[in-house]
Structure formats: C-alpha cells, structure tokens
Write a protein that holds these residues in place. Sequence first.
Motif, PDB file in Angstrom:
ATOM      1  N   PRO A 177      67.985 -16.158 -35.195  1.00  0.00           N
ATOM      2  CA  PRO A 177      67.178 -16.524 -34.019  1.00  0.00           C
ATOM      3  C   PRO A 177      67.994 -17.182 -32.914  1.00  0.00           C
ATOM      4  O   PRO A 177      67.717 -16.980 -31.732  1.00  0.00           O
ATOM      5  N   LEU A 178      68.998 -17.985 -33.270  1.00  0.00           N
ATOM      6  CA  LEU A 178      69.846 -18.591 -32.245  1.00  0.00           C
ATOM      7  C   LEU A 178      70.621 -17.535 -31.476  1.00  0.00           C
ATOM      8  O   LEU A 178      70.802 -17.631 -30.259  1.00  0.00           O
ATOM      9  N   ILE A 179      71.079 -16.521 -32.184  1.00  0.00           N
ATOM     10  CA  ILE A 179      71.881 -15.474 -31.542  1.00  0.00           C
ATOM     11  C   ILE A 179      71.006 -14.521 -30.749  1.00  0.00           C
ATOM     12  O   ILE A 179      71.338 -14.132 -29.624  1.00  0.00           O
ATOM     13  N   SER A 180      69.878 -14.144 -31.301  1.00  0.00           N
ATOM     14  CA  SER A 180      69.020 -13.183 -30.603  1.00  0.00           C
ATOM     15  C   SER A 180      68.427 -13.772 -29.334  1.00  0.00           C
ATOM     16  O   SER A 180      68.083 -13.047 -28.399  1.00  0.00           O
ATOM     17  N   GLU A 181      68.260 -15.082 -29.312  1.00  0.00           N
ATOM     18  CA  GLU A 181      67.743 -15.755 -28.117  1.00  0.00           C
ATOM     19  C   GLU A 181      68.786 -16.727 -27.566  1.00  0.00           C
ATOM     20  O   GLU A 181      68.486 -17.857 -27.200  1.00  0.00           O
ATOM     21  N   ILE A 182      70.011 -16.277 -27.478  1.00  0.00           N
ATOM     22  CA  ILE A 182      71.117 -17.145 -27.091  1.00  0.00           C
ATOM     23  C   ILE A 182      70.959 -17.595 -25.641  1.00  0.00           C
ATOM     24  O   ILE A 182      70.358 -16.907 -24.804  1.00  0.00           O
ATOM     25  N   ASN A 183      71.498 -18.789 -25.331  1.00  0.00           N
ATOM     26  CA  ASN A 183      71.348 -19.360 -24.005  1.00  0.00           C
ATOM     27  C   ASN A 183      72.022 -18.498 -22.949  1.00  0.00           C
ATOM     28  O   ASN A 183      72.981 -17.763 -23.217  1.00  0.00           O
ATOM     29  N   SER A 184      71.515 -18.591 -21.721  1.00  0.00           N
ATOM     30  CA  SER A 184      71.999 -17.742 -20.628  1.00  0.00           C
ATOM     31  C   SER A 184      73.449 -18.030 -20.258  1.00  0.00           C
ATOM     32  O   SER A 184      74.170 -17.134 -19.815  1.00  0.00           O
ATOM     33  N   GLU A 185      73.894 -19.278 -20.442  1.00  0.00           N
ATOM     34  CA  GLU A 185      75.284 -19.612 -20.125  1.00  0.00           C
ATOM     35  C   GLU A 185      76.239 -18.808 -20.994  1.00  0.00           C
ATOM     36  O   GLU A 185      77.210 -18.215 -20.502  1.00  0.00           O
ATOM     37  N   ALA A 186      75.974 -18.761 -22.307  1.00  0.00           N
ATOM     38  CA  ALA A 186      76.803 -17.970 -23.206  1.00  0.00           C
ATOM     39  C   ALA A 186      76.593 -16.474 -22.969  1.00  0.00           C
ATOM     40  O   ALA A 186      77.541 -15.681 -23.032  1.00  0.00           O
ATOM     41  N   PHE A 187      75.365 -16.090 -22.669  1.00  0.00           N
ATOM     42  CA  PHE A 187      75.062 -14.676 -22.450  1.00  0.00           C
ATOM     43  C   PHE A 187      75.833 -14.128 -21.253  1.00  0.00           C
ATOM     44  O   PHE A 187      76.333 -13.007 -21.277  1.00  0.00           O
TER      45      PHE A 187
END
Length: 836
Positions: free
Chosen positions: A703-713
């Motif tokens: 879940p952390l990866i699938s909804e990763i924060n926009s900064e990292a994305f």
Amino acid sequence: MWTTTFVLTFLFFLIQLGTGFSILAIASTKFVELCRLTRAQLVVLGSTVGASTTGILLGVLSLLISDMRLQLAAIIALASLGLAWSWLNWRPGAGEMRTAAIWCVLSLPIALITWWWSFGAFSSFPYADIGADVHWMKTAQEYADGGVINPYAAQSYVDLRSALAGAFAGTLGLDLLRFSWTYRFFSILFFLLASYAFVQGFYSTSSRRWIAFFFAATGNPVVLMTNGSLAVASSVVFLGVLMGNADRKANGVSARSALLLAGGAGAMLLVAFAVNNNTLMLALLVAGLFLLRLLSNTARYSWPLFLGCIWPATLLLAHRGSYLFVPTVLISWLLYLAIVRMVSAWPSPSIAILRFLSFALPLIIAGTIICVAGMRFGYIPPVSANDTFSSITGLILGRRIEGGEELFLGSGPQIATIELGRTLGPLFSVCIVLGVAWWWMTRPVLRASSGTIGPRAEGFTTLVWSWIAGCGLSVAVLSGFPFLYRTSAIIVSLLTITATETFCQLLVDVTPVSRHRRPLVAVAVTLLATILVIAIYAFAWRPGLAFAGYQAFLRPTEIAGLVLLAALALLTLARSRLISIYSLVGVVGLAVAVDKAGLSGIHRNYSYGPLPDHAMVVSHYNASDLEVAHWLRANLRKGILISDPYSLGIIQAVTGAPAAYLFSNLDTVNEAVARRTKAVVRAILQPMDEGQRLATACSLVAPLISEINSEAFFQMGRADALSGLMKAIRESQTPAQESPRGSSGEMAAGRPEITSEEAKSAFRNVLEAGEDDWNLVAIITPRTIEWTQLAADQRLSYFPPAEPIAPAVTDVLRTGPFPVLFTSSQTAVLRIPCSR
C-alpha cells in the motif's frame, strides 16, 4: 574548502538580493523616495522578494533547460541586472560609509558570538544539529544530481535554500553540509541588518539608533534564515518602514492614507488566500508592480498602495505564517496612530487609560504564566481552548485542531509560554518590567495643583505604544492560538524600542546630571544585571540537572561573558559621560546576550531531551549514518528508502534519494503510515520461514508503494511537473499523507493486507518501467529497531545510539530472503524483492 564555501555562501545571498531587485525594478525607483525607504530597508525588501523568486524561477528553468550551468547563468544574469539597475538606490553614499563601518564593527563579533552559542558550541564538523535542514538538503541534492527541481517538494512555500544551493552543488561542487554551517553565520548577519533597518524607522538621531540596534542585536531571537524567519524579520522591518512614514503630517498619517494602506493589505491577504499557489502569487506580485508603475506619478496614493500591497505580497510569497505577521504589524501601527491622536490633545484623560494598561497587561501575563505553571505541575486542571479555536481554523482552513495534526502541535498555552519565554528570556523580561515601572513612577505624568496632566516627556508616545503593543501581543500569544507564538520576534522588537526609550529617558536624557547620581545609577544597573544573570543561570551549572550536559558546552562562553561584564562595569564609573553611558549600554546588552546563551542550553533539554553520557555533540546522526549515506550515493542511485525518520533524514540529505513516506519533523510522522512502516520492518526482522517473511513484508509495504507520495513519484519520473508547479498551498491532506492518487495513511488504517500476487502487481506498476527500474531498500539500524517498538505517543531519542546491531539480528538479516547490499556494525542495507 571552507574558503570556497564562504565565498559561495556570500554569492548565494548576493544573487537572491539581485534577483529581488530585478523584480522590484518593474516598479518605478521613485517608490524608494515615496515610501522613505532607507538603503538597509530596501536591501531587506529585495532579499525577501529574491529568496522565493529565485527558487520559483530556477524551478521553471529546470523544466525548460536541461543544462544546469545555463540555468545558473540565467539567474546570475538576472541578478546582475537587478544589482546594476538599483545601484544608486542601495549602494552606501559618501556620508554613509562611516555608518556602514560602525555596523560592521558591531555586527561581526555579535554575529560570531551568536553563531557560537546557538550552533557552533554544540557542533563538530561534520556533526551538527541539522534536523530542521534535512528536507531542503534532500531537495537540493536531488536537484544537483538530476538537474530538475522537484516541484512537489515544496509543501506550502518554495524553500529559499534548496534551489540555489542545489545549483551551486551541481555546478561548482558546493558541499551542502559545509554550506549549512556558513549559511547560519550569514543568516545572523542578515538579521542584524534587518534589526538596523527596523530601528531606522524610529530614530533619526545617531545615538538612540545605535543604542536600539545594540539592544536588538544582542537580544536577536532568530539565528537561522528559513522561510518563516525571513518572513517575520521582514515583517519587523515592514513595521519600521510604517513607523518611518507615520509622521507625514503633524498628527500622523491621514486617515485616508491609513485606511488605503490597511485596506490594500487586507485585500492582498484575501487574494493570496484565494490564489493558493506560489507561482501564481509571484505572477500577481509582478502584475502589481506593473500597475504601480503606471500610478507612480500619483504620489498621494501610490506610497500607501506600495506598502499595503507589495510588501505583504512578498511576505505571503515567503511563508504562510505571514497571514499572522501582516495583521500583527498593521494592528500595531494603527495602535500607534491612535495613541498619537490621543496624546496630541494634551492634557488628555486618555493618559490614565494608557497608564492603567501599562500596569494591567504585565499582571495579566504574569497571571497566565502562573496558571500555565500550575497546569504543568498538576496543581490546576488542564484547560484547552482548542474547541473554540477550531471554529476559527475550521472556517479559515477547513480543518479542526485534532491530536497528532500539525495545528495541534503548534497550539496550547503551554507551548506558547515556552516559546515566548525562550524568545524573550527571563533577564530581559525582568529588566524591562522594572525599567517601565521606574519610568512611570518618575518621569512622564506631572500633575499641576489643579490636577491636570502636564506636558508629556519626549518619546512618551513611542515608549507607551511599544510597551502596550508588546504586552498586548504577548497576552494574545499566551492564549495558545495555533502558531501565534511565531510572532514572538515582533514582540521582542517592540520591547526593544521600549527598552531603548526607557534607558535613554532615565539615564541619558537627564539634565543636569548630579555629581553622585551617575556612579550610583551605574553601580545599581551593573549589580542588577550581574545578580540576575548569576541568579538565573548559576543553578544550571549543578551536575545533577537534566540540562546540565548542554550547559557544559556553553560554560566557557558564559564565564567569558561574565568577565567582560565585569570589565564593562568598571568603565561605567569613568569620568567621561559618553564612556559611562555606552559602557552601561554594553553591560545591559551583554547581560541580555548571556541570558540568551544560557537559555539556549536549557531549551535544548526541552527540545531534544537529556544529553546522553556518550554524546560529544548535539546531532541526530553519527559516523555510521554518514558512511551508509555515502555508500548509497555511490552505489544505489535508484532506491526508494524505508527506515525510521531519523535515519532517513540524514541519508536523504546526503543522497537526495526518495523515501516511501514523508515526515515533517524528525519525530512527526502520520500515525497510520508509521504503523504500517513499523510493521514492514518487524516483518523483515522476524525469524520465520523465508517465503512467509517475504510475503508478509510485501503485503504490508505494497500500500505504501502503490500510493507513494508525489515527491517520490516525480523523482521516479512518473509525475507531471506542471501539476507540481500549480499545486495548491492548502490541501485537505497533511504533508505526511499527501500522495498523487490517494492517501497511504488511509490505506494503512483501513485496507486489509493484500495477497502476494497483488503486491507483485503493485510493485511492477510503480517500480518497474523498462530500463527505469527502481529498488525498494530497507535501512536497518539499532534506532530503526527501537522505533518499531515504540507506541504512537512515544518518540525516539534525538541522539544516535552507540551500541551496534545485536548479533542475533544480524544473523536473521543475513539468512533471510532480503539481499544484503551493505553492512556495518550499526547498519544493514537490504533490498526488498517483492516483484520476483
């Protein structure tokens, strides 16, 4: 290396100043004269504009131009144009070189001493207290390595350091850790310049101006230039500029001009709130400057529009705290105009009201502090006004004050009392209360036999206004309204004017001077300052106290200060009245400086907890953290990191690598996200079947990866840059929850564990994209293991652990399904292969 860093730090400030001047040049240079701006005030305004503008422009340029050297060259060219265009307005004139020399003679040693007690005494390169710097350093390092500024890294403002420092790091090899050291010294110099610009608005006479500046410099409460501190310092100068324009007529500014200025500032606050975007706010500022250029021939209304619209706009562009700073400054100024009108009709019964407020407000403050102390130690039931304040924050921000939220962390009378006390200092507070009480009893109100009030003393209005405004604002701060304590620097500035007027009217303006009065006063003031310093801080030298370890860092500085205080005390008895007066100024200012230094050691115990026995510096990282950070930077450039926030902070600052979750302060993480991350680490450390360990860890981290924060994305090349530039400042989610397609906090809180195939699919969709594959990397340290065992209301020690990873844990990691990439006595770096 240090010489290069010093030169680049100076260029850093100069480029920001030039960029600000180039923006201000859009309006006519007539505004410098129309608004009565001094050169120091113009420099502060230019720096305030340029700090945010440089970051925004570099962000846009990084999207349009791939070569970082061309990006930096464009900003340097713009800054050079601004400096050249405004040369006649900001360069010191022939008659001002002496003033500049005096300022340098006073400011350089004061800045060095302030840097030492606030930072240098607790540090040993490369180890220092940079917990508040890790976010901008991460963004700067990311920009230096990739050539593009991450627009999603700016949460509610464009950090004034990350863009230009990152450009220097990427093109000229600037060491960001060294820069964080030199930057603090130049920050203090800037705040001292702002202090001088502030007192220029009050005093035209040289003696009073230098006395006020010395008091402001030694009592300077701000030691690091961030967006928030820049905004509050520029707000203080804004107040000085308004005061410099308050005498345009005999009875002050006309009501029409005052209403136009206040109305323009209020309209700007509303427009900025509606615009809700930094890039658009800069465009609005430029448009406003163009409009004012067209109105430059209308001197009657152009100056209040410039001060009422442009200066607040620059503050709002710098930091959202300006929504508090601007109204505070305007209310203080309008209060001054009202008191001027009241006192001008002498004799006036309103003087009795002013006298009553001068004594009543300090009593209210003392009563509030006693109540807070009673609640702190359990003698009084805790009282919170958060329900009342939530109705205000809900109306303005759309958010209530709830536990764990950012608003909750900055609210409450206890937090306000601690922050206000740290900013003012006990010695300064006691001295100014005694001074004002002495002044009221001996100086201003002289009644004739008929009972009428006689003519006022010189400076009466300034003293009474600054005292009432400072005390009134202190009462408001102690109410505990969220983050209102950030206006404490404005309170200190107001009370500095009170201290200057009290000192001058009681000790300088007295004529004729009695033969015995001057030495008696000198001895009394010196003894009072010395006794207060010793009484307040001598007890802190006892080894059994919780903050005794921090005091040990400052003890040589405090002893040197007391020796110098004694030397100045002897000079107060000199026959020369000038030497005696300035020695008294030195005694008072030095006592306040020792007050600040001693308080900094005590306050660190409140911020960081007791100092461990093994700690030689105040730092949240050690050699092991730096070692793994440098290894990751050299060997793993495409890794998303998972660890505790303390370890992530320094590693991200050195590598610029993204993390699987965001945090604001090192100890402030969204509770649901922290719970999910801790579960992932615990699954990695569990001595169970390899397949089960991997499946459990992957189902928890998916879940952390699938909804990763926009900064990292964005850093992974998966997010749109334009959307980042146009991102709203205020969002319904907190920064710790923000993500491009939802909230990982919500996922962690309510979504059940997913299957192994779902986890693999999530990893393939996010981390794998042909040749642009990213790895999920876990960094395990003794601190990380301890973090997984903490409850939600507990926090880690600020200081790094001294013990190594337990051998049993090391064996579990080496025999598990997670490939070990790097190990040391205190660190293990593992890859989490969930997509296989």
